[in-house]
Structures are given as structure tokens and as C-alpha cells.
Design a protein around this motif. Structure first.
Motif, PDB file in Angstrom:
ATOM      1  N   PHE A   1      -4.507  -1.147  -6.049  1.00  0.00           N
ATOM      2  CA  PHE A   1      -3.806  -0.564  -4.688  1.00  0.00           C
ATOM      3  C   PHE A   1      -5.032  -0.274  -3.767  1.00  0.00           C
ATOM      4  O   PHE A   1      -4.955  -0.534  -2.436  1.00  0.00           O
ATOM      5  N   ALA A   2      -6.048  -0.018  -4.038  1.00  0.00           N
ATOM      6  CA  ALA A   2      -7.289   0.592  -3.293  1.00  0.00           C
ATOM      7  C   ALA A   2      -7.900  -0.594  -2.813  1.00  0.00           C
ATOM      8  O   ALA A   2      -8.264  -0.627  -1.511  1.00  0.00           O
ATOM      9  N   ILE A   3      -8.385  -1.577  -3.500  1.00  0.00           N
ATOM     10  CA  ILE A   3      -8.906  -2.816  -2.988  1.00  0.00           C
ATOM     11  C   ILE A   3      -8.010  -3.565  -2.019  1.00  0.00           C
ATOM     12  O   ILE A   3      -8.215  -4.092  -1.001  1.00  0.00           O
ATOM     13  N   PHE A   4      -6.628  -3.668  -2.331  1.00  0.00           N
ATOM     14  CA  PHE A   4      -5.520  -4.284  -1.600  1.00  0.00           C
ATOM     15  C   PHE A   4      -5.470  -3.511  -0.122  1.00  0.00           C
ATOM     16  O   PHE A   4      -5.573  -4.172   0.912  1.00  0.00           O
ATOM     17  N   GLY A   5      -5.687  -2.130  -0.172  1.00  0.00           N
ATOM     18  CA  GLY A   5      -5.458  -1.450   1.032  1.00  0.00           C
ATOM     19  C   GLY A   5      -7.016  -1.755   1.978  1.00  0.00           C
ATOM     20  O   GLY A   5      -6.896  -1.691   3.290  1.00  0.00           O
ATOM     21  N   LEU A   6      -7.960  -1.798   1.247  1.00  0.00           N
ATOM     22  CA  LEU A   6      -9.222  -2.245   1.780  1.00  0.00           C
ATOM     23  C   LEU A   6      -9.269  -3.502   2.528  1.00  0.00           C
ATOM     24  O   LEU A   6      -9.972  -3.788   3.652  1.00  0.00           O
ATOM     25  N   VAL A   7      -8.932  -4.621   1.786  1.00  0.00           N
ATOM     26  CA  VAL A   7      -8.884  -5.808   2.295  1.00  0.00           C
ATOM     27  C   VAL A   7      -7.964  -6.077   3.185  1.00  0.00           C
ATOM     28  O   VAL A   7      -8.181  -6.696   4.385  1.00  0.00           O
ATOM     29  N   PHE A   8      -6.417  -5.809   3.040  1.00  0.00           N
ATOM     30  CA  PHE A   8      -5.374  -6.380   4.096  1.00  0.00           C
ATOM     31  C   PHE A   8      -5.119  -4.947   5.042  1.00  0.00           C
ATOM     32  O   PHE A   8      -4.595  -5.390   6.047  1.00  0.00           O
ATOM     33  N   ARG A   9      -5.410  -4.055   4.886  1.00  0.00           N
ATOM     34  CA  ARG A   9      -5.336  -2.905   5.745  1.00  0.00           C
ATOM     35  C   ARG A   9      -3.997  -2.813   6.061  1.00  0.00           C
ATOM     36  O   ARG A   9      -3.561  -3.122   7.378  1.00  0.00           O
ATOM     37  N   PRO A  10      -3.023  -2.661   5.323  1.00  0.00           N
ATOM     38  CA  PRO A  10      -1.657  -2.225   5.797  1.00  0.00           C
ATOM     39  C   PRO A  10      -1.405  -1.477   6.995  1.00  0.00           C
ATOM     40  O   PRO A  10      -1.942  -0.315   7.153  1.00  0.00           O
ATOM     41  N   ARG A  11      -0.739  -2.156   7.899  1.00  0.00           N
ATOM     42  CA  ARG A  11      -0.496  -1.288   9.146  1.00  0.00           C
ATOM     43  C   ARG A  11       0.617  -0.029   8.857  1.00  0.00           C
ATOM     44  O   ARG A  11       0.363   1.306   9.359  1.00  0.00           O
ATOM     45  N   ASP A  12       1.395  -0.036   7.924  1.00  0.00           N
ATOM     46  CA  ASP A  12       2.280   0.968   7.635  1.00  0.00           C
ATOM     47  C   ASP A  12       1.702   1.602   6.384  1.00  0.00           C
ATOM     48  O   ASP A  12       2.053   1.467   5.255  1.00  0.00           O
ATOM     49  N   PHE A  13       0.846   2.809   6.832  1.00  0.00           N
ATOM     50  CA  PHE A  13       0.092   3.323   5.667  1.00  0.00           C
ATOM     51  C   PHE A  13       0.962   4.084   5.018  1.00  0.00           C
ATOM     52  O   PHE A  13       0.878   4.546   3.535  1.00  0.00           O
ATOM     53  N   ALA A  14       2.104   4.751   5.549  1.00  0.00           N
ATOM     54  CA  ALA A  14       3.001   5.535   4.648  1.00  0.00           C
ATOM     55  C   ALA A  14       3.768   5.072   3.707  1.00  0.00           C
ATOM     56  O   ALA A  14       3.821   5.445   2.536  1.00  0.00           O
TER      57      ALA A  14
ATOM     58  N   TYR B   1       2.696   2.198   2.554  1.00  0.00           N
ATOM     59  CA  TYR B   1       1.584   1.954   1.248  1.00  0.00           C
ATOM     60  C   TYR B   1       1.454   3.098   0.263  1.00  0.00           C
ATOM     61  O   TYR B   1       1.199   2.795  -0.735  1.00  0.00           O
ATOM     62  N   LEU B   2       1.176   4.295   1.218  1.00  0.00           N
ATOM     63  CA  LEU B   2       1.088   5.421   0.034  1.00  0.00           C
ATOM     64  C   LEU B   2       2.096   5.729  -0.947  1.00  0.00           C
ATOM     65  O   LEU B   2       1.884   5.888  -1.862  1.00  0.00           O
ATOM     66  N   LEU B   3       3.416   5.494  -0.180  1.00  0.00           N
ATOM     67  CA  LEU B   3       4.390   5.798  -1.159  1.00  0.00           C
ATOM     68  C   LEU B   3       4.734   4.668  -2.352  1.00  0.00           C
ATOM     69  O   LEU B   3       5.307   5.136  -3.428  1.00  0.00           O
ATOM     70  N   GLY B   4       4.142   3.674  -1.997  1.00  0.00           N
ATOM     71  CA  GLY B   4       4.095   2.520  -3.066  1.00  0.00           C
ATOM     72  C   GLY B   4       3.487   2.985  -4.343  1.00  0.00           C
ATOM     73  O   GLY B   4       3.848   2.754  -5.428  1.00  0.00           O
ATOM     74  N   ILE B   5       2.267   3.582  -3.860  1.00  0.00           N
ATOM     75  CA  ILE B   5       1.369   4.094  -4.944  1.00  0.00           C
ATOM     76  C   ILE B   5       1.876   5.296  -5.724  1.00  0.00           C
ATOM     77  O   ILE B   5       1.705   5.047  -6.871  1.00  0.00           O
ATOM     78  N   PHE B   6       2.472   5.959  -4.962  1.00  0.00           N
ATOM     79  CA  PHE B   6       3.198   7.089  -5.753  1.00  0.00           C
ATOM     80  C   PHE B   6       4.257   6.550  -6.693  1.00  0.00           C
ATOM     81  O   PHE B   6       4.285   7.270  -7.745  1.00  0.00           O
TER      82      PHE B   6
END
Length: 201
Positions: free
Chosen positions: A71-84, A86-91
Motif C-alpha cells: 500500500f505504501a509503495i502504491f501510494g508513492l508511485v500512483f499518488r491516489p487523488r482520493d487520499f481518504a 486510499y487510507l480507508l482501504g488500508i484500514f
């Protein structure tokens, strides 16, 4: 050991004062402390780390780290616009990982799963699957204006009032309810077991 301190005050010899201070002190250095430090480092860091004491917990830790690093590498590479979201998916993913680990460990410890928690587990899996289907539909965006986000909405499919995003909220709330019911009822078979006889994981 004797220290002699001469303190001279004034210029005449008659005003000289002599003070004698006796100081007795002995100390020794215990070089065995270095051997004990080495033994502690060897047993706690080298010997135990070579093979984990609790292999099942180690496997969970490795799997959880792999998933979260993904999840961390995915966020760094693709930089999802909907961060909330993205964070909810991690939880959500970490919650399901913990539920799966606890159920697997309970079965590995030869503990029984009673009908009520079994029903909650099946309901949790089914409702989470349906909720995640609507979660990935991308029916709204927090990064855009309300008018732009509204353009992503679809036709209301329940009573011509609730759309897919509303269904996601209904299903996710129900799924979380069943998830906590699983944790609440999963150990009902241990009510008559002494606490010191219950394996802890």
C-alpha cells in the motif's frame, strides 16, 4: 591515601594554616560484566532471532508488513487523488487480516467455533464482499467540487432514492457491525476454560 593541603593566608609565617585531609577509597572493576552483556546479546538477539519462538505470529507479521508496504509503495508511485478512500482501504485490509489471523489461530489451537460466531463470520465475508464492490465504483470524489463529484453519480437503484454510494455506506456499516460481532462472540466456547489454560495469540 593521604592528601595534605596547605592554605596560606596573609604574608606572615605565623598566619599559615595547615589542613590534613584523610581520604580512604577503594574500588574494583568487574570485567565479567562484558561477558554477561555478550551472553545477553547472543541469547536475546542472535539465538532467538535465528528462529522465532512463535512462528504463526511471525507469519502474520510478515504478511501484514508485505501488504502494508505494498500500500505504501502504491501510494508513492500512483499518488491516489482520493487520499481518504486510499487510507480507508488500508484500514479495512488490516481489519480483515486480523480477523482472518484470529480465526485461523483459533482453529490451529483446536478450539471450536460455535454456530453464532460461525454465522457472523459468513455474514461478515458476504457483506464485506458486497460492500467492497460498491466501494470500488468511484461514484464520488472528495478532490473535486460538489458539482463535478455529482456528475459521477448513477441512477438511484433502491426506491429511486438511494444510489450505489449510499448502498456502500449501508453495507460497510453492516459489515463492520458483523466484524465486531465476530470478535465479541468468537471465544464463547472458552467460557468454562480456566484462563491459564487458554492459549494466547
Amino acid at each position: 591515601m593521604t592528601f595534605t593541603v596547605y592554605i596560606k593566608s596573609g604574608s606572615s609565617a605565623s598566619s599559615n594554616g595547615v589542613f590534613i585531609i584523610h581520604h580512604l577509597h577503594s574500588f574494583s572493576i568487574d570485567f565479567g560484566i562484558f561477558r554477561r552483556i555478550f551472553q545477553i546479546l547472543y541469547t536475546d538477539c542472535i539465538q532467538q532471532c535465528s528462529r522465532p519462538m512463535y512462528m504463526d505470529r511471525m507469519i502474520l507479521l510478515v504478511v501484514a508488513n508485505i501488504v502494508n508496504w505494498f500500500f505504501a509503495i502504491f501510494g508513492l508511485v500512483f499518488r491516489p487523488r482520493d487520499f481518504a478512500s486510499y487510507l480507508l482501504g488500508i484500514f479495512i485490509c488490516n481489519l480483515l487480516l486480523y480477523l482472518a489471523f484470529y480465526i485461523i489461530m483459533k482453529l490451529r489451537s483446536a478450539e471450536r467455533i460455535r454456530p453464532l460466531p460461525l454465522f457472523c463470520i459468513i455474514a461478515t465475508a458476504g457483506v464485506w464482499a458486497a460492500a467492497l464492490y460498491f466501494f470500488f465504483q468511484n461514484l464520488s470524489s472528495w478532490e473535486e467540487t460538489p458539482a463535478q463529484s455529482r456528475e459521477k453519480n448513477r441512477e438511484c437503484i433502491i426506491m429511486h432514492f438511494f444510489d450505489d454510494h449510499d448502498i456502500w455506506h449501508f453495507l460497510s456499516a453492516t459489515a463492520m457491525f458483523f466484524s465486531f460481532l465476530v470478535l465479541l462472540t468468537l471465544d464463547d466456547d472458552l467460557d468454562e476454560v480456566r484462563r491459564d489454560k487458554i492459549p494466547v495469540f
